[in-house]
Design a protein around this motif. Structure first.
Motif, PDB file in Angstrom:
ATOM      1  N   GLY A  25       0.825  -1.213   0.000  1.00 21.60           N
ATOM      2  CA  GLY A  25       0.000   0.000   0.000  1.00 21.60           C
ATOM      3  C   GLY A  25       0.851   1.251   0.000  1.00 21.60           C
ATOM      4  O   GLY A  25       0.328   2.358  -0.068  1.00 21.60           O
ATOM      5  N   ILE A  26       2.158   1.094   0.060  1.00 22.49           N
ATOM      6  CA  ILE A  26       3.085   2.218   0.037  1.00 22.49           C
ATOM      7  C   ILE A  26       3.659   2.271  -1.377  1.00 22.49           C
ATOM      8  O   ILE A  26       4.493   1.436  -1.752  1.00 22.49           O
ATOM      9  N   GLY A  35       6.121  -4.925  -6.581  1.00 28.53           N
ATOM     10  CA  GLY A  35       4.796  -5.426  -6.240  1.00 28.53           C
ATOM     11  C   GLY A  35       4.516  -5.602  -4.768  1.00 28.53           C
ATOM     12  O   GLY A  35       3.392  -5.862  -4.387  1.00 28.53           O
ATOM     13  N   GLY A  36       5.502  -5.489  -3.917  1.00 28.09           N
ATOM     14  CA  GLY A  36       5.274  -5.625  -2.485  1.00 28.09           C
ATOM     15  C   GLY A  36       6.201  -6.650  -1.858  1.00 28.09           C
ATOM     16  O   GLY A  36       7.236  -7.008  -2.426  1.00 28.09           O
ATOM     17  N   LEU A  37       5.807  -7.143  -0.711  1.00 27.92           N
ATOM     18  CA  LEU A  37       6.600  -8.132   0.016  1.00 27.92           C
ATOM     19  C   LEU A  37       6.210  -9.539  -0.439  1.00 27.92           C
ATOM     20  O   LEU A  37       5.080  -9.752  -0.895  1.00 27.92           O
ATOM     21  N   PRO A  38       7.110 -10.509  -0.316  1.00 29.16           N
ATOM     22  CA  PRO A  38       6.771 -11.880  -0.720  1.00 29.16           C
ATOM     23  C   PRO A  38       5.531 -12.384   0.026  1.00 29.16           C
ATOM     24  O   PRO A  38       5.474 -12.335   1.244  1.00 29.16           O
ATOM     25  N   LYS A  39       4.559 -12.834  -0.733  1.00 28.44           N
ATOM     26  CA  LYS A  39       3.295 -13.304  -0.156  1.00 28.44           C
ATOM     27  C   LYS A  39       3.487 -14.663   0.512  1.00 28.44           C
ATOM     28  O   LYS A  39       4.134 -15.548  -0.028  1.00 28.44           O
ATOM     29  N   GLY A  40       2.919 -14.801   1.713  1.00 27.45           N
ATOM     30  CA  GLY A  40       2.960 -16.063   2.425  1.00 27.45           C
ATOM     31  C   GLY A  40       4.295 -16.375   3.070  1.00 27.45           C
ATOM     32  O   GLY A  40       4.523 -17.496   3.501  1.00 27.45           O
ATOM     33  N   ARG A  41       5.170 -15.399   3.131  1.00 30.14           N
ATOM     34  CA  ARG A  41       6.484 -15.590   3.735  1.00 30.14           C
ATOM     35  C   ARG A  41       6.696 -14.525   4.798  1.00 30.14           C
ATOM     36  O   ARG A  41       6.215 -13.406   4.659  1.00 30.14           O
ATOM     37  N   PRO A  42       7.425 -14.848   5.840  1.00 30.54           N
ATOM     38  CA  PRO A  42       7.703 -13.808   6.831  1.00 30.54           C
ATOM     39  C   PRO A  42       8.667 -12.773   6.262  1.00 30.54           C
ATOM     40  O   PRO A  42       9.531 -13.095   5.447  1.00 30.54           O
ATOM     41  N   SER A  43       8.474 -11.538   6.659  1.00 32.99           N
ATOM     42  CA  SER A  43       9.373 -10.455   6.254  1.00 32.99           C
ATOM     43  C   SER A  43       9.828  -9.737   7.505  1.00 32.99           C
ATOM     44  O   SER A  43       9.011  -9.316   8.320  1.00 32.99           O
ATOM     45  N   ILE A  56       6.239   1.329   8.412  1.00 35.46           N
ATOM     46  CA  ILE A  56       6.100   0.409   7.277  1.00 35.46           C
ATOM     47  C   ILE A  56       5.336  -0.842   7.689  1.00 35.46           C
ATOM     48  O   ILE A  56       4.399  -1.268   7.006  1.00 35.46           O
ATOM     49  N   SER A  57       5.713  -1.426   8.816  1.00 38.69           N
ATOM     50  CA  SER A  57       5.090  -2.675   9.266  1.00 38.69           C
ATOM     51  C   SER A  57       3.608  -2.509   9.561  1.00 38.69           C
ATOM     52  O   SER A  57       2.778  -3.305   9.104  1.00 38.69           O
ATOM     53  N   THR A  58       3.276  -1.488  10.315  1.00 39.96           N
ATOM     54  CA  THR A  58       1.879  -1.282  10.694  1.00 39.96           C
ATOM     55  C   THR A  58       1.042  -0.885   9.490  1.00 39.96           C
ATOM     56  O   THR A  58      -0.087  -1.357   9.330  1.00 39.96           O
ATOM     57  N   TYR A  59       1.592  -0.052   8.630  1.00 36.61           N
ATOM     58  CA  TYR A  59       0.866   0.352   7.422  1.00 36.61           C
ATOM     59  C   TYR A  59       0.577  -0.874   6.554  1.00 36.61           C
ATOM     60  O   TYR A  59      -0.536  -1.056   6.065  1.00 36.61           O
ATOM     61  N   PHE A  60       1.574  -1.729   6.379  1.00 37.66           N
ATOM     62  CA  PHE A  60       1.404  -2.944   5.583  1.00 37.66           C
ATOM     63  C   PHE A  60       0.314  -3.840   6.170  1.00 37.66           C
ATOM     64  O   PHE A  60      -0.574  -4.327   5.452  1.00 37.66           O
ATOM     65  N   HIS A  63      -3.161  -2.043   5.886  1.00 38.90           N
ATOM     66  CA  HIS A  63      -3.576  -2.023   4.477  1.00 38.90           C
ATOM     67  C   HIS A  63      -4.083  -3.408   4.059  1.00 38.90           C
ATOM     68  O   HIS A  63      -5.136  -3.531   3.433  1.00 38.90           O
ATOM     69  N   GLY A  64      -3.340  -4.449   4.420  1.00 34.80           N
ATOM     70  CA  GLY A  64      -3.751  -5.808   4.075  1.00 34.80           C
ATOM     71  C   GLY A  64      -5.060  -6.199   4.722  1.00 34.80           C
ATOM     72  O   GLY A  64      -5.903  -6.853   4.115  1.00 34.80           O
TER      73      GLY A  64
END
Length: 141
Positions: A25-26, A35-43, A56-60, A63-64
């Motif tokens: 969302g950023i 496209g964003g962070l890897p889906k289904g994986r920890p970041s 960044i973490s809270t916004y992500f 947003h999700g």
């Protein structure tokens, strides 16, 4: 006949097609991460104090939860949940609403409860798994 060499830009984009992404969302971050962070994986978001890890973490996560109905859990060692809720309200996010909808949870550890003489390796997985917020969010899926 000479072979055409792929540009570095197209070569760089190929791996991202293999990895599904979850938009943060950023806009600028989603652009540079293709496209964003890897889906289904920890970041893991890491950096020095004040660099924007919490933002960044809270916004992500917010947003999700709002746009994609993806629940998330924010783990903190310093800021208590009520402070995060207040800070993000000033940015237009109602984290309390997301918590009530079981789309957002907090796990907060008081840093003074950890032994400062601890070895460098410590697995928080068991502690997090026992936390009620984690179980409440994970059940809502």
């Amino acid at each position: 006949m000479a072979k055409k060499v792929k540009s570095s830009k197209s070569a760089r984009k190929q791996p991202s097609k293999l990895i599904q992404k979850a938009p943060t969302g950023i806009a600028g971050l989603d652009d540079i991460t293709e496209g964003g962070l890897p889906k289904g994986r920890p970041s893991l978001i890491c950096g020095t104090a004040g660099c924007g890890k919490t933002l960044i973490s809270t916004y992500f996560l917010a947003h999700g939860a709002k746009k994609y109905n993806e629940p998330g859990v924010f783990v903190s060692f310093e800021e208590p949940p009520n402070q995060l809720v207040q800070n993000f309200a000033s940015l237009g996010f109602d984290l309390d609403e997301l918590v009530k909808a079981k789309k957002f949870g907090f796990v907060h550890f008081e840093t003074d409860t950890f032994d400062t003489g601890m070895s460098q390796e410590y697995d928080l997985g068991g502690v997090i798994a026992r936390d009620l917020n984690v179980r409440r969010v994970s059940r809502s899926r």
